[in-house]
Design a protein around this motif. Structure first.
Motif, mmCIF file in Angstrom:
data_model
loop_
_atom_site.group_PDB
_atom_site.id
_atom_site.type_symbol
_atom_site.label_atom_id
_atom_site.label_comp_id
_atom_site.label_asym_id
_atom_site.label_seq_id
_atom_site.Cartn_x
_atom_site.Cartn_y
_atom_site.Cartn_z
ATOM 1 N N LEU A 7 61.539 22.087 35.209
ATOM 2 C CA LEU A 7 61.715 21.335 33.975
ATOM 3 C C LEU A 7 60.912 21.956 32.835
ATOM 4 O O LEU A 7 61.389 22.075 31.704
ATOM 5 N N LEU A 8 59.704 22.380 33.137
ATOM 6 C CA LEU A 8 58.850 22.975 32.113
ATOM 7 C C LEU A 8 59.329 24.371 31.723
ATOM 8 O O LEU A 8 59.472 24.690 30.538
ATOM 9 N N PHE A 9 59.589 25.233 32.719
ATOM 10 C CA PHE A 9 59.905 26.632 32.455
ATOM 11 C C PHE A 9 61.254 26.820 31.776
ATOM 12 O O PHE A 9 61.398 27.678 30.901
ATOM 13 N N ALA A 10 62.256 26.050 32.176
ATOM 14 C CA ALA A 10 63.601 26.247 31.633
ATOM 15 C C ALA A 10 63.922 25.292 30.492
ATOM 16 O O ALA A 10 64.457 25.709 29.467
ATOM 17 N N ALA A 62 56.645 11.868 28.980
ATOM 18 C CA ALA A 62 56.461 12.279 27.585
ATOM 19 C C ALA A 62 57.682 13.033 27.068
ATOM 20 O O ALA A 62 58.117 12.828 25.924
ATOM 21 N N MET A 63 58.264 13.907 27.890
ATOM 22 C CA MET A 63 59.471 14.620 27.491
ATOM 23 C C MET A 63 60.632 13.654 27.276
ATOM 24 O O MET A 63 61.514 13.884 26.446
ATOM 25 N N PHE A 67 64.290 24.083 42.958
ATOM 26 C CA PHE A 67 64.556 24.843 41.737
ATOM 27 C C PHE A 67 66.061 24.982 41.498
ATOM 28 O O PHE A 67 66.549 24.788 40.380
ATOM 29 N N THR A 68 66.786 25.321 42.559
ATOM 30 C CA THR A 68 68.233 25.499 42.430
ATOM 31 C C THR A 68 68.904 24.200 41.990
ATOM 32 O O THR A 68 69.771 24.199 41.098
ATOM 33 N N ARG A 95 68.430 14.065 33.908
ATOM 34 C CA ARG A 95 67.699 14.898 34.873
ATOM 35 C C ARG A 95 66.231 14.497 34.967
ATOM 36 O O ARG A 95 65.634 14.547 36.043
ATOM 37 N N ILE A 96 65.647 14.112 33.861
ATOM 38 C CA ILE A 96 64.246 13.677 33.888
ATOM 39 C C ILE A 96 64.102 12.401 34.714
ATOM 40 O O ILE A 96 63.158 12.262 35.508
ATOM 41 N N TYR A 97 65.035 11.459 34.568
ATOM 42 C CA TYR A 97 65.001 10.243 35.382
ATOM 43 C C TYR A 97 65.077 10.590 36.875
ATOM 44 O O TYR A 97 64.355 10.013 37.703
#
Length: 509
Positions: A310-313, A373-374, A432-433, A447-449
């Motif tokens: 979530l952070l990197f992409a 937060a995002m 990751f995939t 996706r965050i949920y």
């Protein structure tokens, strides 16, 4: 049954309980298993040097790799090429990660690392001309070698730590935390070096000011939404080539360092007790995933990988590049690297005093707070300084997770390191995939949920394992005390006099 290293004990703590072994015949603690393994297995002759060389080679190679991955979703935004290549990379890890024990057995740990560095160089080269055929091919190759590479790294660090613990009369957990902390301080420092190189190069470009009118950034970004409101301005191609050239040089340095200086492991530490077949290798990894404690830990491992993805992409694209420009990605992500390196080197040396039982929940809650937060923050028009906060909090969690995960795996599965590390990395690759595949179909908010729910599940699974370990140790201590009391009573003078008296009475009768 999991294929174990040939020089390791045949029954671990969990198997002894499940097989009904008597308490007196079981190994009492993981530390006892460590010590028995350290006495029987061939030792790494220069553990500090081995740890240092492995750490530095990863520092060079992953300075390039992580920086390129951070930029994939921004540089190759058209048709979702960047996200698709990341999904292909981690998807290949799932398929090939289960074969890690076989690759280690056939090639050896050192040759596995060398092959990995060659594939990393090919991946960097493919970014000079990023198309679906070139980038997907190199991503698949990189993913195919990633599982064996990380398994080899785990063997080098864990065996070096165990050898160091024996030679310095240290607790195995203490030595493993120390060596893991050193490695991951170097590994996480790659976020600093790679990110700084990225921004120093890209800042030389000419960019127009971001127009915030009607701009859609943050959790509201959805797949296929590449319009004027979401389009990211690209740097000049000459700057991209300069950046990739620097990263290719880093790949070559890591390859040369490993080839020239890193000593190989003893063959007995690299081979499994099972047959040298693909089936036995896959069974080794998959069977490990069915061990109850590993089954409970898998969601915990996967949740951490999802938060990292979530952070990197997504954070780099939907928040940084979308709101303030791609040239700021490096500087912002460098703050993540600073925290993770400091955590790995500093706080993890205190792990024996603080305990993983406090470190892991703190890290999990930090990751979940970043996701929340995002979910709530609209970054459009925000001050640049605010973008450094979330990577810093995430870096706090990452620094704990990375070093302590290795220590946790080695502590819970000390006689099954090859299979355990393979299962660990395969589960993270799956996470990751899944994160990148969902990015093709779901908006960021949904996706965050999903990731928040999975994080809660993972924390519950980890807590269950700690409860199981605590109960088992309490039972072991009770058995030890009872045995000691029994032996003491047998040797007491009063018991001896009573026994003599009973014998005399029998003779008189």
């Amino acid at each position: 049954m999991v294929q174990e290293l040939s020089s390791r004990p045949k029954m671990d703590e969990t198997q002894a309980v499940n097989n009904g072994a008597s308490p007196a015949s079981r190994k009492l603690t993981s530390s006892d298993q460590y010590l028995e393994h350290a006495q029987k297995a061939p030792q790494v002759q220069r553990p500090v040097r081995t740890c240092a060389v492995v750490s530095l080679s990863f520092l060079f190679v992953y300075t390039a790799n992580l920086a390129i991955q951070n930029l994939q979703s921004s540089l190759n935004q058209a048709e979702g090429l960047g996200i698709t290549s990341l999904a292909a990379l981690y998807g290949a890890i799932i398929v090939c990660g289960t074969m890690s024990p076989l690759v280690i057995r056939l090639l050896g740990a050192k040759r596995t690392l060398l092959l990995a560095w060659v594939f990393h160089a090919l991946y960097t080269l493919s970014n000079f001309y990023p198309t679906f055929p070139t980038l997907l091919t190199s991503s698949l190759l990189l993913g195919a070698i990633a599982g064996p590479m990380w398994t080899a790294q785990g063997l080098f660090i864990s065996e070096s730590g165990l050898a160091y613990a024996q030679s310095h009369q240290m607790e195995p957990h203490e030595a493993l935390s120390k060596f893991s902390g050193i490695f991951f301080a170097c590994y996480e420092a790659t976020q600093i070096t790679g990110s700084l190189i990225t921004s120093l190069v890209l800042m030389r470009g000419n960019y127009s000011e971001v127009n915030n009118t009607g701009r859609i950034c943050g959790a509201g970004v959805c797949p296929g939404q590449v319009t004027n409101s979401t389009q990211i301005e690209q740097p000049e191609q000459s700057l991209v080539y300069l950046l990739l050239g620097i990263f290719l040089a880093c790949n070559i340095l890591g390859l040369a360092l490993t080839a020239a200086i890193l000593p190989g492991l003893d063959k007995r530490l690299e081979t499994s007790a099972g047959e040298n077949t693909l089936g036995s290798s896959v069974t080794s990894c998959l069977s490990m995933m069915l061990v109850p404690r590993m089954l409970l830990l898998l969601p915990f491992f996967m949740a951490q990988a999802m938060n990292s993805g979530l952070l990197f992409a997504e954070y780099t694209q939907a928040f940084i590049s979308c709101s303030v420009g791609i040239q700021w990605v490096g500087y912002v992500m460098a703050s993540f690297g600073v925290l993770t390196a400091a955590q790995a080197l500093g706080l993890n040396f205190l792990a024996r005093y603080i305990g993983r039982q406090l470190l892991f929940p703190a890290a999990a809650l930090a990751d979940m707070s970043v996701a929340v937060a995002m979910l709530l923050w609209n970054p459009v028009g925000a001050d640049v300084g605010l973008f450094f906060i979330l990577p810093t909090v995430s870096g706090f969690a990452e620094g704990i997770f990375q070093a302590q995960f290795y220590s946790l795996v080695a502590t819970v599965f000390p006689t099954q390191l090859t299979g355990a590390f393979a299962a660990y990395h395969t589960s993270k690759a799956t996470a990751f995939t899944l994160t990148f595949v969902l990015a093709r179909f779901l908006c960021l908010r949904e996706r965050i949920y999903f990731i928040l729910a999975f994080s809660a599940l993972g924390l519950c699974g980890y807590t269950s394992v700690e409860v199981m370990i605590a109960k088992h140790r309490t039972k072991e201590k009770t058995i030890v005390v009872e045995l000691a009391d029994t032996r003491a009573s047998e040797k007491s003078p009063l018991r001896k006099r009573n026994s003599d008296s009973q014998s005399l009475n029998k003779n008189n009768i």
